[in-house]
Design an enzyme around this catalytic site. Sequence first.
Site, short mmCIF file in Angstrom:
data_model
loop_
_atom_site.label_atom_id
_atom_site.label_comp_id
_atom_site.label_asym_id
_atom_site.label_seq_id
_atom_site.Cartn_x
_atom_site.Cartn_y
_atom_site.Cartn_z
N ASP A 53 0.83 -1.20 0.00
CA ASP A 53 0.00 0.00 0.00
C ASP A 53 0.87 1.26 0.00
O ASP A 53 0.36 2.39 -0.07
CB ASP A 53 -1.01 -0.01 1.16
CG ASP A 53 -0.34 -0.03 2.52
OD1 ASP A 53 0.90 -0.11 2.59
OD2 ASP A 53 -1.08 0.03 3.54
N SER A 54 2.20 1.09 0.00
CA SER A 54 3.11 2.21 -0.27
C SER A 54 2.81 2.78 -1.65
O SER A 54 3.26 3.88 -1.99
CB SER A 54 4.57 1.76 -0.17
OG SER A 54 4.77 0.57 -0.93
N ASP A 92 -0.86 -6.29 -0.40
CA ASP A 92 -1.19 -5.67 0.88
C ASP A 92 -2.69 -5.54 1.04
O ASP A 92 -3.39 -5.22 0.07
CB ASP A 92 -0.59 -4.25 0.92
CG ASP A 92 0.29 -4.03 2.13
OD1 ASP A 92 0.17 -4.78 3.11
OD2 ASP A 92 1.11 -3.10 2.06
N LYS A 122 -0.84 -9.54 2.87
CA LYS A 122 -0.11 -9.03 4.04
C LYS A 122 -1.04 -8.10 4.80
O LYS A 122 -1.77 -7.32 4.18
CB LYS A 122 1.14 -8.28 3.59
CG LYS A 122 1.89 -7.59 4.75
CD LYS A 122 3.23 -7.06 4.33
CE LYS A 122 3.21 -5.70 3.72
NZ LYS A 122 2.63 -4.63 4.55
N GLU A 124 -1.22 -5.53 8.50
CA GLU A 124 -0.47 -4.91 9.60
C GLU A 124 -1.09 -5.24 10.95
O GLU A 124 -2.31 -5.24 11.09
CB GLU A 124 -0.44 -3.38 9.41
CG GLU A 124 0.32 -2.95 8.18
CD GLU A 124 0.44 -1.43 8.04
OE1 GLU A 124 0.00 -0.69 8.96
OE2 GLU A 124 0.97 -0.98 7.01
N GLU A 191 9.27 -3.74 10.42
CA GLU A 191 9.56 -2.42 9.84
C GLU A 191 10.11 -1.47 10.91
O GLU A 191 9.47 -1.23 11.94
CB GLU A 191 8.30 -1.84 9.19
CG GLU A 191 8.55 -0.47 8.56
CD GLU A 191 7.53 -0.04 7.52
OE1 GLU A 191 6.64 -0.83 7.16
OE2 GLU A 191 7.65 1.11 7.04
O1 KIV Z 1 3.51 -1.11 1.59
C1 KIV Z 1 4.67 -1.51 1.56
O2 KIV Z 1 5.43 -1.29 0.60
C2 KIV Z 1 5.16 -2.26 2.71
C3 KIV Z 1 6.61 -2.57 2.75
C4 KIV Z 1 7.35 -1.37 3.17
C5 KIV Z 1 6.91 -3.73 3.61
O3 KIV Z 1 4.41 -2.58 3.58
#
Ligand code: KIV
Length: 297
Positions: A53-54, A92, A122, A124, A191
């Site tokens: 989600d970056s 994510d 993934k 959080e 992280e």
């Molecule tokens: O969203 C993302 O790119 C991440 C990585 C930094 C692990 O969660």
Amino acid sequence: MPYLKPERPEKVNAPSLKTSKQRGERLVCLTAYDYPTARIVDEAGIDIILVGDSLGNVVLGYGNTVPVTLEEILIHLKAVRRAVQRALLVADMPYGSFHTGADDAVRNALRLVKEGGAEAVKLEGGHKRVQLVKRLVDEEIAVMGHIGLTPQSINKLGAYRVQGKTAAAARQLIDDARALEDAGAFAIVLEVVPREIAKMITESVSIPTIGIGAGVHCDIQVLVIHDMLGLSFGKLARFVRPYANLHEVMTDAVTRYADDVRSGVYPSDDESYALPAEAAEEMSISESNKDSKARKS
Ligand code: KIV
């Protein structure tokens, strides 16, 4: 001795990561959000590709990851899916996609897997996500955990800071990692945590840890690709090593193109098409007025 890129022909999958940890292999993860980048990353032999989600920060221009939606992840995930052959593809779960109940979370995770082609999701959070991780794993979805700095909590945290800096906070992180492993997660992102704590976590779980700003002892390293290629704006975090400056490369190319257009040297005859002689004759276009535009300018 020259560095030889390891031959890694076999497809990576979630269980194979644990085997790699047991063998002491260091694996590599990068983010990607589009087809060409994902192809380059996959063909370079990167083991895990994360549609993170970056995306919100580095592609969509949001100030943080909070506004990113499931639909946005899906669009980018599908593009990446079309490119990736060998790497494990992880998506994510964006903020809000797993916070309104387990059924909603399962539905959203299944969309990432079935529509988007993700091989794992993934999410959080530590202890508080344990029940949800168990439920997702029960539904045959491979889950990657993510603890330490969790950017989706930015409104609660107030700022992006190193996490686990007190003994109590560090112990909490170790507990979170064990709880996620027990819940069935196949790997855990750590992280921005002190490297000593990342080492302790890495040694105390049998699943691989994936470090970003967590030191060299993690089993796997991950970076946001725009950061390491010099394509993100603003100050880089200290853990980002800039492997290229594509900002400069792109600015130079775009500026030279604009200069060439403005001065009339682009496109050249070789970069355009001539009318065949027969048609030119029929249309009474003589050699002399054929390139009248060029003559006038
Ligand atoms: O969203 C993302 O790119 C991440 C990585 C930094 C692990 O969660």
